[in-house]
Design a protein around this motif. Structure first.
Motif, PDB file in Angstrom:
ATOM      1  N   SER A   1       1.012  -1.345  -0.091  1.00  0.00           N
ATOM      2  CA  SER A   1       0.028   0.043  -0.196  1.00  0.00           C
ATOM      3  C   SER A   1       0.791   1.261   0.038  1.00  0.00           C
ATOM      4  O   SER A   1       2.045   1.118   0.387  1.00  0.00           O
ATOM      5  CB  SER A   1      -0.994   0.180   1.102  1.00  0.00           C
ATOM      6  OG  SER A   1      -0.149  -0.026   2.372  1.00  0.00           O
ATOM      7  N   TYR A   2       0.435   2.270  -0.206  1.00  0.00           N
ATOM      8  CA  TYR A   2       1.098   3.670  -0.290  1.00  0.00           C
ATOM      9  C   TYR A   2       1.766   3.871   0.850  1.00  0.00           C
ATOM     10  O   TYR A   2       2.935   4.192   0.824  1.00  0.00           O
ATOM     11  CB  TYR A   2      -0.327   4.674  -0.795  1.00  0.00           C
ATOM     12  CG  TYR A   2      -0.010   6.047  -0.494  1.00  0.00           C
ATOM     13  CD1 TYR A   2       0.635   7.018  -1.298  1.00  0.00           C
ATOM     14  CD2 TYR A   2      -0.301   6.543   0.842  1.00  0.00           C
ATOM     15  CE1 TYR A   2       0.676   8.178  -1.229  1.00  0.00           C
ATOM     16  CE2 TYR A   2       0.050   8.173   0.952  1.00  0.00           C
ATOM     17  CZ  TYR A   2       0.444   8.696  -0.092  1.00  0.00           C
ATOM     18  OH  TYR A   2       0.555  10.217   0.152  1.00  0.00           O
ATOM     19  N   GLU A   3       1.059   3.788   2.022  1.00  0.00           N
ATOM     20  CA  GLU A   3       1.865   3.887   3.218  1.00  0.00           C
ATOM     21  C   GLU A   3       3.040   3.168   3.677  1.00  0.00           C
ATOM     22  O   GLU A   3       3.889   3.470   4.166  1.00  0.00           O
ATOM     23  CB  GLU A   3       0.660   4.393   4.471  1.00  0.00           C
ATOM     24  CG  GLU A   3       0.062   3.148   4.831  1.00  0.00           C
ATOM     25  CD  GLU A   3      -1.324   2.964   4.083  1.00  0.00           C
ATOM     26  OE1 GLU A   3      -1.915   1.988   4.636  1.00  0.00           O
ATOM     27  OE2 GLU A   3      -1.636   3.690   2.975  1.00  0.00           O
ATOM     28  N   ASN A   4       2.703   1.904   3.036  1.00  0.00           N
ATOM     29  CA  ASN A   4       3.757   0.867   3.531  1.00  0.00           C
ATOM     30  C   ASN A   4       4.803   0.827   2.440  1.00  0.00           C
ATOM     31  O   ASN A   4       6.161   0.507   2.943  1.00  0.00           O
ATOM     32  CB  ASN A   4       3.229  -0.244   3.405  1.00  0.00           C
ATOM     33  CG  ASN A   4       2.286  -0.694   4.527  1.00  0.00           C
ATOM     34  OD1 ASN A   4       2.666  -0.293   5.806  1.00  0.00           O
ATOM     35  ND2 ASN A   4       1.313  -1.533   4.599  1.00  0.00           N
ATOM     36  N   LYS A   5       4.749   1.707   1.325  1.00  0.00           N
ATOM     37  CA  LYS A   5       5.911   1.953   0.328  1.00  0.00           C
ATOM     38  C   LYS A   5       6.665   3.267   0.804  1.00  0.00           C
ATOM     39  O   LYS A   5       8.036   3.206   0.936  1.00  0.00           O
ATOM     40  CB  LYS A   5       5.578   2.037  -1.072  1.00  0.00           C
ATOM     41  CG  LYS A   5       4.955   0.765  -1.658  1.00  0.00           C
ATOM     42  CD  LYS A   5       4.515   1.241  -3.252  1.00  0.00           C
ATOM     43  CE  LYS A   5       3.584   2.109  -3.546  1.00  0.00           C
ATOM     44  NZ  LYS A   5       3.158   2.389  -4.831  1.00  0.00           N
ATOM     45  N   ILE A   6       6.028   4.140   1.358  1.00  0.00           N
ATOM     46  CA  ILE A   6       6.508   5.380   1.719  1.00  0.00           C
ATOM     47  C   ILE A   6       7.191   5.638   3.033  1.00  0.00           C
ATOM     48  O   ILE A   6       8.277   6.083   3.369  1.00  0.00           O
ATOM     49  CB  ILE A   6       5.684   6.464   1.470  1.00  0.00           C
ATOM     50  CG1 ILE A   6       5.275   6.593  -0.038  1.00  0.00           C
ATOM     51  CG2 ILE A   6       6.233   7.826   1.901  1.00  0.00           C
ATOM     52  CD1 ILE A   6       4.222   7.568  -0.383  1.00  0.00           C
TER      53      ILE A   6
ATOM     54  N   GLU B   1      -5.942   8.530   2.780  1.00  0.00           N
ATOM     55  CA  GLU B   1      -4.708   7.963   2.128  1.00  0.00           C
ATOM     56  C   GLU B   1      -3.342   8.696   3.076  1.00  0.00           C
ATOM     57  O   GLU B   1      -2.619   8.035   3.429  1.00  0.00           O
ATOM     58  CB  GLU B   1      -4.550   8.096   0.730  1.00  0.00           C
ATOM     59  CG  GLU B   1      -3.282   7.396   0.106  1.00  0.00           C
ATOM     60  CD  GLU B   1      -3.195   7.280  -1.339  1.00  0.00           C
ATOM     61  OE1 GLU B   1      -3.347   6.287  -2.065  1.00  0.00           O
ATOM     62  OE2 GLU B   1      -3.381   8.522  -1.960  1.00  0.00           O
ATOM     63  N   LEU B   2      -3.332   9.799   2.897  1.00  0.00           N
ATOM     64  CA  LEU B   2      -2.597  10.581   3.635  1.00  0.00           C
ATOM     65  C   LEU B   2      -2.460  10.353   5.325  1.00  0.00           C
ATOM     66  O   LEU B   2      -1.155  10.167   5.815  1.00  0.00           O
ATOM     67  CB  LEU B   2      -2.642  12.250   3.383  1.00  0.00           C
ATOM     68  CG  LEU B   2      -1.391  13.124   3.799  1.00  0.00           C
ATOM     69  CD1 LEU B   2      -0.143  12.489   3.708  1.00  0.00           C
ATOM     70  CD2 LEU B   2      -1.782  14.381   3.360  1.00  0.00           C
ATOM     71  N   ARG B   3      -3.739  10.400   5.736  1.00  0.00           N
ATOM     72  CA  ARG B   3      -3.626  10.152   7.114  1.00  0.00           C
ATOM     73  C   ARG B   3      -3.183   8.855   7.672  1.00  0.00           C
ATOM     74  O   ARG B   3      -2.819   8.546   8.561  1.00  0.00           O
ATOM     75  CB  ARG B   3      -5.101  10.461   7.525  1.00  0.00           C
ATOM     76  CG  ARG B   3      -5.430  12.031   7.527  1.00  0.00           C
ATOM     77  CD  ARG B   3      -6.143  12.636   8.607  1.00  0.00           C
ATOM     78  NE  ARG B   3      -6.681  11.913   9.827  1.00  0.00           N
ATOM     79  CZ  ARG B   3      -7.888  11.871  10.210  1.00  0.00           C
ATOM     80  NH1 ARG B   3      -8.940  12.534   9.141  1.00  0.00           N
ATOM     81  NH2 ARG B   3      -8.407  11.419  11.367  1.00  0.00           N
ATOM     82  N   ASN B   4      -3.433   7.770   6.607  1.00  0.00           N
ATOM     83  CA  ASN B   4      -2.945   6.553   6.961  1.00  0.00           C
ATOM     84  C   ASN B   4      -1.485   6.502   6.977  1.00  0.00           C
ATOM     85  O   ASN B   4      -0.664   5.690   7.694  1.00  0.00           O
ATOM     86  CB  ASN B   4      -3.502   5.418   5.781  1.00  0.00           C
ATOM     87  CG  ASN B   4      -4.908   5.115   6.097  1.00  0.00           C
ATOM     88  OD1 ASN B   4      -5.420   4.933   7.098  1.00  0.00           O
ATOM     89  ND2 ASN B   4      -5.619   4.715   4.966  1.00  0.00           N
ATOM     90  N   LEU B   5      -0.881   7.240   5.929  1.00  0.00           N
ATOM     91  CA  LEU B   5       0.774   7.497   6.025  1.00  0.00           C
ATOM     92  C   LEU B   5       1.155   7.944   7.359  1.00  0.00           C
ATOM     93  O   LEU B   5       1.951   7.565   7.781  1.00  0.00           O
ATOM     94  CB  LEU B   5       1.134   8.353   4.854  1.00  0.00           C
ATOM     95  CG  LEU B   5       2.627   8.709   4.793  1.00  0.00           C
ATOM     96  CD1 LEU B   5       3.412   7.332   4.604  1.00  0.00           C
ATOM     97  CD2 LEU B   5       2.764   9.745   3.647  1.00  0.00           C
ATOM     98  N   LEU B   6       0.418   8.917   7.749  1.00  0.00           N
ATOM     99  CA  LEU B   6       0.775   9.568   9.161  1.00  0.00           C
ATOM    100  C   LEU B   6       0.624   8.687  10.271  1.00  0.00           C
ATOM    101  O   LEU B   6       1.292   8.502  11.133  1.00  0.00           O
ATOM    102  CB  LEU B   6      -0.135  10.914   9.371  1.00  0.00           C
ATOM    103  CG  LEU B   6       0.229  12.038   8.180  1.00  0.00           C
ATOM    104  CD1 LEU B   6      -1.014  12.999   8.286  1.00  0.00           C
ATOM    105  CD2 LEU B   6       1.789  12.540   8.339  1.00  0.00           C
ATOM    106  N   ARG B   7      -0.522   7.831  10.059  1.00  0.00           N
ATOM    107  CA  ARG B   7      -0.785   6.797  11.353  1.00  0.00           C
ATOM    108  C   ARG B   7       0.498   5.731  11.200  1.00  0.00           C
ATOM    109  O   ARG B   7       1.054   5.455  12.393  1.00  0.00           O
ATOM    110  CB  ARG B   7      -2.103   6.187  11.095  1.00  0.00           C
ATOM    111  CG  ARG B   7      -2.161   5.280  12.055  1.00  0.00           C
ATOM    112  CD  ARG B   7      -3.937   4.614  11.847  1.00  0.00           C
ATOM    113  NE  ARG B   7      -3.746   4.027  10.512  1.00  0.00           N
ATOM    114  CZ  ARG B   7      -3.193   2.994   9.961  1.00  0.00           C
ATOM    115  NH1 ARG B   7      -2.717   2.027  10.700  1.00  0.00           N
ATOM    116  NH2 ARG B   7      -3.516   2.565   8.757  1.00  0.00           N
ATOM    117  N   VAL B   8       0.946   5.319  10.076  1.00  0.00           N
ATOM    118  CA  VAL B   8       1.818   4.208   9.850  1.00  0.00           C
ATOM    119  C   VAL B   8       3.312   4.819  10.227  1.00  0.00           C
ATOM    120  O   VAL B   8       4.159   4.281  10.945  1.00  0.00           O
ATOM    121  CB  VAL B   8       1.797   3.696   8.680  1.00  0.00           C
ATOM    122  CG1 VAL B   8       3.043   2.776   8.489  1.00  0.00           C
ATOM    123  CG2 VAL B   8       0.462   2.729   8.721  1.00  0.00           C
TER     124      VAL B   8
END
Length: 183
Positions: A3-8, A116-123
């Motif tokens: 996923s987006y957050e797991n790549k970044i 999607e961006l909040r998921n990145l911030l959560r991870v």
């Protein structure tokens, strides 16, 4: 497929910087807790080193990571505008975070209104996310425009389609009162 957050997130965790679409404009991002990443973004943007970046957080509880603990009334006030396109300047004089607040004793925070961006911030944790441009130039509205500014000098580009929103409104918040700094 990752996923987006797991790549970044792993790239950010190693001090990497990149360009993503935020809920306002394309942002040049790095971990808020990586001083080398923050300094690299200042150099890439050719930004005035006295001007702090806006920090994107996942939720109000993330403010505690910066030593900021709003009381119940302040939390209620912040909850009325977040998530959204409003960045709030709050006192933050933690000496360990001087690379972020640049001696101003305050930081601007925003909880973006983009899942999607909040998921990145959560991870991956809080990020600095100034607009993807050289200071004084127009913010990039696409990955292609961002590449014209930064070329191969960033670790990744995440295409989020066109970004045509204005930058966030910036307000100061003191004693339960909001004051507009930038609309």
């Amino acid at each position: 497929m990752l996923s987006y957050e797991n790549k970044i997130s792993p790239i950010l965790a190693k001090g990497g910087v990149g360009v993503i679409a935020t809920d306002t404009t394309y942002g040049l991002i790095g971990s808020a807790f990586s001083e080398p990443a923050v300094e690299r973004i200042y150099k890439l943007k050719k930004r005035d080193e006295k001007k702090p970046f806006i920090v994107l957080i996942n939720d109000i509880g993330d403010l505690g990571k910066f030593g900021i603990f709003p009381n119940d009334a302040e939390r209620d006030s912040l909850a009325k505008i977040w998530p959204g396109k409003v960045s709030v300047i709050l006192p933050c004089d933690n000496e360990k975070l001087s690379y972020l607040h640049r001696g101003t004793g305050s930081l601007a925070f925003r909880i973006p209104d983009k899942d999607e961006l909040r998921n990145l911030l959560r991870v991956g944790g809080p990020i600095v996310a100034p607009s993807a441009n050289i200071e004084g130039q127009p913010p990039a509205k696409s990955v292609e425009e961002a590449k014209k500014y930064f070329g191969d000098d960033v670790d990744f580009y995440q295409d989020g389609g066109p970004c045509v929103s204005l930058p966030s409104t910036v307000v100061s918040f003191s004693n339960g009162v909001f004051a507009i700094v930038r609309s």
